[in-house]
Structure formats: C-alpha cells, structure tokens
Enzyme design. Structure first.
Site, PDB file in Angstrom:
ATOM      1  N   LYS A  25       0.901  -1.181   0.045  1.00  0.00           N
ATOM      2  CA  LYS A  25       0.026   0.006  -0.018  1.00  0.00           C
ATOM      3  C   LYS A  25       0.916   1.440  -0.119  1.00  0.00           C
ATOM      4  CE  LYS A  25      -1.719   1.578   3.940  1.00  0.00           C
ATOM      5  NZ  LYS A  25      -2.372   1.797   5.052  1.00  0.00           N
ATOM      6  N   ARG A  30       2.657   6.000  -3.151  1.00  0.00           N
ATOM      7  CA  ARG A  30       3.624   7.021  -3.352  1.00  0.00           C
ATOM      8  C   ARG A  30       4.004   6.809  -4.984  1.00  0.00           C
ATOM      9  NH1 ARG A  30       4.386   5.298   1.907  1.00  0.00           N
ATOM     10  NH2 ARG A  30       5.687   6.625   3.544  1.00  0.00           N
ATOM     11  N   ASP A  52      -7.851   2.044  -0.437  1.00  0.00           N
ATOM     12  CA  ASP A  52      -6.921   3.006  -0.284  1.00  0.00           C
ATOM     13  C   ASP A  52      -6.306   3.582  -1.354  1.00  0.00           C
ATOM     14  OD1 ASP A  52      -7.631   3.164   2.350  1.00  0.00           O
ATOM     15  OD2 ASP A  52      -5.477   3.039   3.091  1.00  0.00           O
ATOM     16  N   ARG A 128      -8.655  11.944  12.597  1.00  0.00           N
ATOM     17  CA  ARG A 128      -7.268  11.588  12.655  1.00  0.00           C
ATOM     18  C   ARG A 128      -6.284  12.885  12.493  1.00  0.00           C
ATOM     19  NH1 ARG A 128      -6.322   6.800   8.605  1.00  0.00           N
ATOM     20  NH2 ARG A 128      -4.352   6.666   9.705  1.00  0.00           N
ATOM     21  N   GLN A 179       4.274  10.216   8.450  1.00  0.00           N
ATOM     22  CA  GLN A 179       3.733  10.310   7.150  1.00  0.00           C
ATOM     23  C   GLN A 179       3.693  11.968   6.810  1.00  0.00           C
ATOM     24  OE1 GLN A 179      -0.094   8.467   6.300  1.00  0.00           O
ATOM     25  NE2 GLN A 179       0.422   6.892   7.333  1.00  0.00           N
ATOM     26  N   GLU A 355      -6.258   3.788  12.008  1.00  0.00           N
ATOM     27  CA  GLU A 355      -7.741   3.771  11.651  1.00  0.00           C
ATOM     28  C   GLU A 355      -8.659   3.765  12.708  1.00  0.00           C
ATOM     29  OE1 GLU A 355      -5.103   2.510  10.137  1.00  0.00           O
ATOM     30  OE2 GLU A 355      -5.381   2.100   7.982  1.00  0.00           O
ATOM     31  N   ARG A 358      -6.002   1.633  17.848  1.00  0.00           N
ATOM     32  CA  ARG A 358      -5.574   0.333  17.831  1.00  0.00           C
ATOM     33  C   ARG A 358      -5.158  -0.493  19.260  1.00  0.00           C
ATOM     34  NH1 ARG A 358      -2.513   0.267  11.908  1.00  0.00           N
ATOM     35  NH2 ARG A 358      -4.550  -0.240  11.008  1.00  0.00           N
ATOM     36  N   HIS A 399      -8.843  -2.492   9.046  1.00  0.00           N
ATOM     37  CA  HIS A 399      -8.335  -3.911   8.057  1.00  0.00           C
ATOM     38  C   HIS A 399      -7.530  -4.651   9.218  1.00  0.00           C
ATOM     39  CE1 HIS A 399      -4.953  -1.584   6.640  1.00  0.00           C
ATOM     40  NE2 HIS A 399      -5.348  -0.781   7.456  1.00  0.00           N
ATOM     41  N   ARG A 400      -6.664  -3.897   9.740  1.00  0.00           N
ATOM     42  CA  ARG A 400      -5.424  -4.878  10.428  1.00  0.00           C
ATOM     43  C   ARG A 400      -6.169  -5.587  11.894  1.00  0.00           C
ATOM     44  NH1 ARG A 400      -1.837  -4.432   7.287  1.00  0.00           N
ATOM     45  NH2 ARG A 400      -1.163  -2.460   6.344  1.00  0.00           N
ATOM     46  N   LYS A 430      -9.305  -2.394   2.638  1.00  0.00           N
ATOM     47  CA  LYS A 430      -8.563  -1.181   2.650  1.00  0.00           C
ATOM     48  C   LYS A 430      -7.230  -1.489   1.976  1.00  0.00           C
ATOM     49  CE  LYS A 430      -7.680   2.613   5.648  1.00  0.00           C
ATOM     50  NZ  LYS A 430      -6.366   3.056   5.459  1.00  0.00           N
TER      51      LYS A 430
END
Ligand code: DC
Length: 679
Positions: A25, A30, A52, A128, A179, A355, A358, A399-400, A430
C-alpha cells in the site's frame, strides 16, 4: 471479496501451500502520486488494488492524469507538475497515505496558482490529526484551512499571499506520524520557487523505515534528497519529477505478516510459501520476520518469496520495541496468544491515531478470545489464554484488526477448540480485499471442525435458491448435491448407459471429473450447466440416484466439499446420511401445486416449453421414488428444522434459517461469558 456481515472461522489446525501477497500500500500510493505529478508516462506493475489506492487513483484522474488499468498494472500519464484543474473536492476515504501527501502536494501547487481544493474523508479520517503537517505548510506561507476542527481534516488549500519562503528550514514533528515528513518530501519537488528546501524534524522520528521508502521512491522519480540522519533533509533546487518509465511495486510486507505468523503457528509438516516479497524488501515491516524468528520460527527467503515453518513450540514470548514496525506489530500481538508466557510490545503510542485506537481495540478483542492484557499508554502486555473462548471479534472498520485477529482461529494448536467470528470482514478491502479467500486457501481444519448447514427437501421446494442465499450470507462454500447426480445423469446419457445398469453407473460416477466454478458446472472440462436443468436429465438423476452403489460412489466427492470456512449443502440426504453431524439441518417443503407452479415458471422463463399438469404428476412421481427407495430415502433428518415455504418469500425463508443458525453458534457478545473448551 467477502461482503458478509461476519465471517466465522472454524478452529484451524494448520496451514499448507502458497499465497501471493498483494502490492504494498505504502509503495503503491507513493508511486501513484509521483507518477501522477511527474512528466512522462509510468507503467506501475504489481500495484495494489484496494480501497486506499482507489481513492488515490480517483484523485489523480480528477487532477487530469490519464490512467489505464490492466490486470496488476496501471499506466499513468503524469501532469508534469502542473495540473490544469482549478477547483475540486477530493474524497480520500480513510487513507492516510492519500490524505497526507495530497494535502502537502495540493497546498504547494495551489500556492503558486489560483486553485482551491477541498480534501475530505470518512468520519474516522476527520478524527485523525494532521495539525503538524498543516502547521509546517502554513510556516512556508501556504493557505490551509481546517474546515471543521483545527488540526484535522476536512481541509481547504488555496492560493496564498505571494511566494513561499524557504529561507528558514521547514520544521515538522516526527513523533506522531512519519507520514507528515513523507508528505512534505513527496510534495516539495513541486514547489515553484527555484531554491533549496530544507526540512528539520523536531522530536524523535517514528516509523523511520517509511521515510526510507519515500526517499527511495523519490530517487526513482529523479529527486535526490541529502539527509543528515533522520533530523535534516535537503532538496536542492532545480530537480524535476521524471517518470522512470516503469516501476515495480513489491508485495506488501504488512500483509505478508499475517501469513508469516500463520506459518510460524501452523506450518508443521512443510513450510508455508509466501510469494511477492522477500527478505530484501525496502519495507520496514519486513523486520517482522526477524521478530518471528526470535519467537522460534524458521524463515527462508529467495528472490520474490519467503518460506515459513514452525520451529519452537509454543513460541517464545517477546519483549520488543515495535516503533520501527507499527503495523506488523499488531500481528505480533496475535502471535503473543501462542507464546510460552507474557509478551510486551513497547513504543506503540502511534497505534492510537491509526484507523482506530488500535491499542484499546487490540486489548479489548484479545481479551475476548481469553487472553489477559495490560494496556499501557504506549505498550501492551499479553498473556496467552488459559481457556480459549468463542469470540465475536469487533473490527472497528480497521483492516488490520480483522486480519490480525483472524489468527486466533489457530487456537486448536494451543489447547483450544473454538471458532472465531470476525465482524464486518469487508474492512480488509482497505489493503487486501481477498484476504479471507487467501487465508481459506491455505488454512487446514479437521473435517469435523468445519461447520455444515444441511438443507434437504423434495424437488422444486426452493432448497437450491435457499442454500445459495444462505451460503452467500455466511461466506460459506456451497454443495448442490442434486447437481452431482444430475451431472452423473448427463454423463450416463452421453455414454448410453441404461438407468438399470447399476455397476456401470457406479463406475461412471466414481470416475467423474466434476468441478464447480461459481454457478458453472464443468464435467471433464465441458460446461454442462444448462444441460443439468433439463427435465430428461432430472428424471434420469432421480432413477440412478436410487442405486446404493451410485450413492456410495459420489459420497467422497460430496464429503470433499466440507472445507474451511464452512459448507451449506442441499439435497435429499445431506442431514440424514452425508453430514449427520451438521450443526443445523433444515427440511424444506412446499405443497405439490406450489412446487409445480415454481418449476413451470422457471422453465418458461428460460424459454423451455412446459405443461403444469405433467410437471406436477412428474414431481409427485419423483417424490414417491425419492421417498420409497431403500438407499437414503427422502425423509427429514432427526432434529431437522421443518420449514414449509409455500407462503414464504425467499428472504423470509433465508431469515428463518439464518436465525436458527445463529442460535446454534457458540458466540456470545458479552465479555464476561464463561470460558468454553479445554483449559
Ligand atoms: O435436487 P435436484 O432436483 O437437483 O436433484 C436431482 C435428483 O438427484 C433428484 O431426483 C434426487 C437426486 N438426489 C438425491 O438422491 N440425493 C441428493 N442429496 C440430491 C439429489
């Protein structure tokens, strides 16, 4: 891709075979962004197809990039740094890898034009934080407005007041998300000002490997960045983004982590092969392999593959600084369920702004399967379950969470014997829409552990439709056992074998090369789907299925359908003979008049001429034959749920069956439910 409300994974006892991981991803988004803004055309191979990346592609198309898709590859015609678009709103879902770099890129572009862009996402994306990036951009002179709450998307970027100032270094925090730094690095080649740009990172830079990926991608697109460690980065003036022509995206190391873990837990006889990634990966999450080695697994690698095998068992507990691999560390949390003592994952505060939160989410869901978990501000300590519980795992649109928690289904290898329910499994879209299909293709379970829902009933009772709908709602496999007999009938008619010749029919049935592919039925490679529905074939099937030798010959083929994650089987004797241990047995009926009418409509709609009286006579004769034969006569299995659907819609029948199914499943939502299974 699974689109069910939940997926129940049966207790798994191992893994075998090979899986291919989808494209990374981080690298895909990128590469897409750089190809989109570069001059020239780039062919990106192995690009990830997921939620994504789709939002990134949509944004680039909006900006005027030409994008052509072929399987596993995209051709991107870049806008050469200057999109023609002046005003637009971009919807970026919950993709941090799209929101952050596009914010920076579009802010820089807008600053030197009269453009104005809005960037929006899902409600979670609007929670976020992005304030550090916004501050850094404003420091340059960019105009960035937070439209709802200061420091969070949605945002508007527009023309600023004059040229941007690069006299002083740009300062960005590195300790919340790497990021922000990556976003600036990706955007700065687009500045209109012909001067050097310097970025200084304030605070300890987290997730460093992701910044390395950014620099490698920039290099591929012609931009050299001089760095002093992880604190200072300089982009010299006069560099332009140039397409490398072709760029290959490697498989996603975070996605691979679920299968590296599955191999460490369940590849007992032979290694599990993972394709699309190897130990030379540029992704930081490949370090996950080292952590798993430290826990006891054997991992080998060659070009484009990893092979993972269980070593030490139970796994060795670990105490690890997980800062360099924040995403794959969630997989370590699941592996900790199979360790020989408590494991601690440290330095994972960034989990709270992903997301979902977590840290809290993992703690809560790991407890549901029976683990003891201590949740600290930036760490988790996980003690494996003493007693495993059949948990209904919430996934928080993350998703994770879904992928990591699915590993708990290997509990039979650690003294458990419980299924795991994953709620809202489609959240894996995702980054890996087909994650569960991939898992089920390599996961093994004892046959008795795979749940079966049997739906039996007379001809034209609607059991085929009901079974198909129920299987779709549960994400289970489907066995239309009538089709097995019908296919045998087709083969017998072709070969000119008489319905009375039991031995020849049994030999034929045993050697049948039968394959079901979605709705299609292939007999020796030939598509016989249409022939199966012919009345002549149905009548022949009814006659030949009365022979015990024929029934015995197709038994193994039917049992073979019982595979992970579960099976819905329809026919005459699914509950009574073939799957006597089915978790739910349904006996579906409807009055003969109703059934004749349904069959009539079905045939007419296909353009096949039919007569309702003869249809009714025929199906009553077939009922009598199915009921009175000595081998597996048509009768309700013991304990079957009797369902007369004469006056029920298909949806209503499906609801009745799903409700009965739910009542028989061992899941309970309440966290204080007593433990089940061996201690
Ligand atoms: O359900 P159907 O009409 O497609 O089934 C075709 C024939 O196969 C039916 O007449 C009876 C036989 N059959 C059977 O004997 N046992 C099953 N489990 C399924 C079908």
């Amino acid at each position: 891709m699974l689109t069910t409300k939940f997926i129940d994974i049966p207790p798994l006892s191992g893994v075998a075979g090979a899986v291919r991981v989808p494209g990374s991803k981080s690298i895909s988004n990128r590469a897409l962004l750089l190809a989109g803004f570069a001059s020239g055309t780039t062919v990106i191979e192995g690009v990830l197809d997921s939620d994504d990346t789709r939002v990134m592609i949509d944004a680039l198309v909006q900006l005027g990039c030409g994008i052509e898709a072929a399987p596993h590859r995209l051709t991107v015609r870049g806008v050469g740094g200057r999109p023609a678009l002046k005003n637009a709103t971009f919807f970026l879902g919950n993709a941090g890898t799209a929101m952050r770099p596009l914010t920076a890129t579009l802010a820089l572009f807008a600053a030197s034009s009269d453009a104005s862009f809005e960037l929006r996402g899902t409600p979670r994306m609007h929670e976020r934080p992005i304030g550090d990036l916004v501050d850094a951009l404003r420091g340059l002179g960019c105009s960035v407005e937070c439209l709802e709450k200061e420091g969070y998307p949605p945002l508007r970027v527009s023309a600023g007041k004059g040229p941007l100032s690069f006299a002083a270094p740009l300062r960005v925090r590195g300790d919340v998300s790497s990021q922000f730094l990556s976003a600036l690095l990706l955007a700065l080649p687009l500045r209109a000002e012909p001067v050097d740009a310097v970025i200084e990172v304030a605070g300890e830079l987290i997730s460093k490997p992701y910044v390395d990926i950014t620099l490698k991608l920039l290099a591929a697109f012609g931009i050299a960045v001089e760095r002093e460690g992880s604190q200072r980065f300089r982009l010299a003036a006069g560099q332009q983004l140039r397409s490398p022509g072709r760029f290959a995206v490697e498989g996603d190391a975070s996605s691979a982590s679920y299968f590296i873990a599955a191999g460490a837990i369940g590849a007992v006889d032979a290694p599990l092969r993972i394709e699309g990634i190897d130990s030379g990966s540029i992704q930081g999450d490949i370090a996950f392999a080292d952590a798993v080695r430290a826990m006891g697994a054997t991992i080998e690698s060659g070009e484009g593959w990893l092979a993972v095998r269980r070593g030490r068992w139970p796994l060795a507990a670990i105490d690890l600084d997980c800062n360099p691999l924040p995403d794959a560390a969630m997989t370590l949390a699941s592996l900790a369920l199979f360790a020989d003592g408590p494991s601690t994952l440290r330095n994972i505060a960034s989990w709270r702004v992903k997301e979902t939160d977590r840290l809290a989410a993992m703690a809560s869901e790991l407890r549901k399967v029976g683990a003891s978990v201590e949740e600290g501000p930036d760490f988790l300590t996980i003690t494996p379950p003493r007693a495993w519980r059949a948990a209904s795992v919430a996934t928080y649109d993350d998703h994770r969470m879904a992928m990591a928690m699915s590993l708990a289904a290997f509990n039979p290898l650690a003294g458990g014997n419980v299924p795991v329910r994953i709620l809202d499994p489609r959240c894996v879209g995702k980054t890996w829409p087909d994650y569960f299909e991939a898992l089920f293709s390599v996961a093994r379970a004892r046959r008795e552990a795979v749940p079966v829902l049997a739906i039996d009933g007379p001809t034209a009772s609607g059991k085929g439709t009901l079974a198909r709908e129920v299987a779709a709602a549960l994400g289970y496999r489907l066995l239309d056992s009538g089709a097995v007999y019908r296919a045998t009938a087709v083969a017998a008619l072709d070969a000119g074998i008489e319905a009375e010749n039991a031995d020849a029919l049994a030999a034929l049935a045993a050697s049948l090369e039968l394959r079901f592919d979605g709705d299609r039925c292939l007999l020796g490679g030939r598509d016989v789907t249409e022939s199966l529905r012919l009345e002549e074939v149905g009548a022949m099937a009814s006659r030949i299925s009365a022979w015990p030798a024929v029934r015995a010959a197709v038994l193994d083929a039917q049992l073979g359908f019982r595979d992970v994650p579960g099976l819905v089987a329809d026919g005459r004797d699914m509950g009574s003979v073939v799957f006597p241990d089915a978790e739910l047995k349904v006996f579906l009926t409807a009055g003969p008049a109703e059934r004749a009418d349904r069959r009539y409509k079905q045939l007419i709609s296909k353009g096949i001429p039919a007569n309702i009286d003869s249809l009714r006579a025929d199906l009553e004769a077939r009922d009598a034959r199915d009921r009175n034969r000595s081998a597996s006569p048509l009768k309700p299995a013991e304990g079957a749920l009797m369902l007369d659907n004469s006056a029920l819609s298909i949806e209503a029948s499906v609801d009745v069956v799903l409700k009965a199914w739910q009542e028989r499943r061992p899941f309970d939502q309440s966290p204080d439910r007593p433990a089940v299974g061996p201690v």
